[in-house]
Enzyme design. Structure first.
Site, mmCIF file in Angstrom:
data_model
loop_
_atom_site.group_PDB
_atom_site.id
_atom_site.type_symbol
_atom_site.label_atom_id
_atom_site.label_comp_id
_atom_site.label_asym_id
_atom_site.label_seq_id
_atom_site.Cartn_x
_atom_site.Cartn_y
_atom_site.Cartn_z
ATOM 1 N N ASP A 1 0.836 -1.203 0.000
ATOM 2 C CA ASP A 1 0.000 0.000 0.000
ATOM 3 C C ASP A 1 0.877 1.262 0.000
ATOM 4 O O ASP A 1 1.881 1.320 0.710
ATOM 5 C CB ASP A 1 -0.866 -0.036 1.275
ATOM 6 C CG ASP A 1 -1.941 1.023 1.293
ATOM 7 O OD1 ASP A 1 -2.781 1.024 0.380
ATOM 8 O OD2 ASP A 1 -1.947 1.843 2.226
ATOM 9 N N GLU B 1 1.795 -0.516 -4.977
ATOM 10 C CA GLU B 1 0.958 0.618 -5.380
ATOM 11 C C GLU B 1 1.898 1.828 -5.408
ATOM 12 O O GLU B 1 2.173 2.437 -4.375
ATOM 13 C CB GLU B 1 -0.179 0.842 -4.370
ATOM 14 C CG GLU B 1 -1.123 1.940 -4.828
ATOM 15 C CD GLU B 1 -1.979 2.540 -3.697
ATOM 16 O OE1 GLU B 1 -3.016 3.113 -4.007
ATOM 17 O OE2 GLU B 1 -1.592 2.449 -2.515
HETATM 18 C C1 GLC Z 1 -4.279 3.001 -0.565
HETATM 19 C C2 GLC Z 1 -5.540 2.162 -0.487
HETATM 20 C C3 GLC Z 1 -6.681 3.041 -0.061
HETATM 21 C C4 GLC Z 1 -6.382 3.595 1.309
HETATM 22 C C5 GLC Z 1 -5.032 4.315 1.317
HETATM 23 C C6 GLC Z 1 -4.554 4.559 2.717
HETATM 24 O O1 GLC Z 1 -4.329 3.946 -1.553
HETATM 25 O O2 GLC Z 1 -5.746 1.524 -1.714
HETATM 26 O O3 GLC Z 1 -7.907 2.368 -0.056
HETATM 27 O O4 GLC Z 1 -7.381 4.496 1.712
HETATM 28 O O5 GLC Z 1 -4.027 3.558 0.689
HETATM 29 O O6 GLC Z 1 -4.164 3.343 3.284
#
Ligand code: GLC
Length: 533
Positions: A213, A272
């Site tokens: 994440d 991500e």
């Molecule tokens: C990422 C997740 C999202 C979340 C954020 C904070 O972008 O995909 O859903 O709110 O991180 O953890």
């Protein structure tokens, strides 16, 4: 070098894997409380296997106060009772493996929940303590002014007072997201050690990979300097260079790669990394993550020239750093592509075409649950919205997170929960049944059938060595807005992104998202896979 393999090595399974993203609270409700869970997912595993995907990425189900729907983790090595038990997770993992499905979990290393024991200990231990050094605690500029001007991604400032009103504890703590999600201090080596244990806990269980994440955000610029653009709110991460893409973060992923590689079979890391393609590619150098999501098409409209330019840029990054793109048109944070591409019949055609396109491109691909049903974004009633980003920043991601419709008949929840269960945690629209799995299974022209056919064909083309796991692609645009990506000399993907039907290059159309015109042209808003003669 080809793919992200070392010279002379065989391509690896993950290089062109297709992974199905499960958002557990909206997938299937096994215990009838209106929230999806592990028991529900277990019973629906055969459905996921029947799609022909290689594995599942599960968004967080670890213990959490659920302020950010699980992305506020209070225990990285447990299962929230809302979703089930660790015994159920073990059963799920074994059942998935028996069906040939890999399991990827979400790891959230930038922040935890304010209820995490280490954060609670830090609050209790007070200023200057080693416990506080695990997070970013700092004195404000004065009692009402935080240490710097950083803004939270969810809106409002990125700092909160620990003990508002206290004279002895005037510290603030940093949270790039909501106040209930304090950021870890990655400059403290104890944080790195803690997360290595988390990785090993899940890898020891047999989990096949991790989605990381906000992987680019872990390190903050030394000294926590003011952001140049203090007005940035929801876009906080992108417009504040001090909270993203710091060079030190790469050492974390080198360490994680060594951990992943020490297992057999190797475990896989997918990040991500929400950066421009040239910066994102640096996270997939041969000794870092295996893959990083390519979100480029999410930001671009339905425009062949723009897609070709990004495709070419990602191909250059692949050649330089090794890893082929990992395509994602949707996830739980993004407006559904049917709606993004214009909504209605046209948006639906484009979303089908876009999905067939990414499944035909070189590299890996992710399908977000419901994408195979071509679900549109739902306009959730204001009083039913729960996303913290809505409450703090006025942007709601709830519309992409609606419980999945399984059956045509309502039975209250379209098969999501058992009959008689309370209303699901987000309301389902009235016409949801016509978009259900059951409805798609009964319609040979449905998007669900298109996906299963595409994945079957993809496997055959791999077996015949027409496609390879570590392929690259050559991109171009032909007259009338026809996007082309050629993989090798036998396969090409075409997408008609202009207003007119297009002539396809010579070859046999082996799959198309819409029927060709009687003249054999590809109609607008359609994609085709073509085998060259
Ligand atoms: C990422 C997740 C999202 C979340 C954020 C904070 O972008 O995909 O859903 O709110 O991180 O953890």
């Amino acid at each position: 070098m080809s793919g992200s393999t070392e010279e002379g090595q065989k391509p690896r399974w993950w290089q062109d894997a297709v992974i199905y993203q499960v958002y557990p609270r909206s997938f299937a409700d096994g215990d009838g409380d209106g929230v999806g869970d592990l028991a529900g997912l277990l019973t629906r595993l055969p459905y996921i296997a029947s799609l022909g995907v290689d594995g599942i990425w599960m968004t967080p189900f670890q213990p959490s106060p659920q302020v950010d729907q699980g992305y506020d983790v209070s225990d990285y090595c447990g299962v929230d009772p809302l979703f089930g038990t660790m015994a159920q997770f073990d059963e799920l993992l074994a059942a998935a493996h028996a069906l040939g499905l890999r399991i990827f979990l979400d790891v959230v290393p930038n922040h935890c929940s304010s209820e995490h024991l280490l954060f609670q200990a830090a609050v209790a231990a007070g200023p200057g303590s080693p416990e506080r050094a695990m997070f970013h605690f700092a004195k404000g500029r004065d009692a009402d002014t935080p240490p710097n001007n950083w803004q939270s991604v969810f809106g409002g400032r990125a700092w909160s007072r620990v003990n508002p009103g206290s004279d002895t504890d005037q510290e603030w703590y940093l949270h790039l997201f909501s106040p209930e999600q304090p950021d870890w201090n990655w400059r403290n080596p104890a944080v790195g050690d803690y997360f290595e244990d988390v990785l090993r806990f899940w890898f020891d269980k047999g989990v096949d990979g991790l989605r990381i994440d906000v992987a680019h955000a872990l390190f903050k610029a030394d000294g926590l300097p003011d952001a140049a653009n203090a007005d940035s709110v929801v876009d906080g991460l992108r417009s504040n260079l001090h909270v993203s893409d710091q060079e030190e973060v790469h050492e974390v992923y080198r360490r994680w790669r060594r951990v992943a590689d020490s297992y057999s079979p190797e475990r896989v890391l997918v990040g991500e990394v929400n950066l421009d393609p040239d910066r994102a590619a640096r996270y997939t150098r041969h000794d870092e993550m295996h893959q990083a999501f390519a979100f480029a098409f999410v930001k671009l409209g339905w425009n062949a020239a723009a897609w070709a330019a990004v495709g070419t840029e990602l191909e250059a990054a692949r050649r330089e750093h090794g890893a082929a793109p990992t395509w994602a048109l949707e996830n739980h944070d993004i407006v559904r592509s049917v709606t993004r591409f214009g909504g209605g019949e046209r948006g639906a055609m484009r979303a089908r075409a876009g999905l067939l396109a990414v499944l035909g491109l070189p590299g890996g691909a992710y399908i977000y649950q419901g994408q195979e049903l071509n679900l549109p974004e739902v306009d959730v009633p204001l009083d039913a919205r729960v996303d913290p980003m809505w409450h703090r920043g006025g942007v709601s991601r709830d519309g992409a997170r609606i419980p999945l419709p399984w059956t045509v008949d309502s039975g209250d929840t379209f098969g999501f929960s058992s009959p008689g269960a309370p209303a699901p945690w987000l309301p389902t629209p009235e016409a949801w049944g016509s978009r259900s799995v059951e409805a798609h299974l009964n319609d040979s022209g449905s998007t669900l059938h298109l996906v299963t056919t595409a994945l079957e064909l993809r496997k055959q083309l791999r077996e015949k060595e027409i496609l390879a796991a570590d392929d690259g692609g050559t991109w171009r645009v032909e007259n009338g807005g026809l996007l082309i990506c050629e993989r090798g000399d036998q396969f090409l993907l075409a997408v008609a992104m202009g207003d007119d039907a297009c002539h396809l290059p010579d070859g046999n159309v082996v799959l198309a998202s819409s029927p060709l015109t009687p003249e054999g042209l590809l109609p607008p808003d359609a994609a085709a896979w073509v085998l060259r003669n």
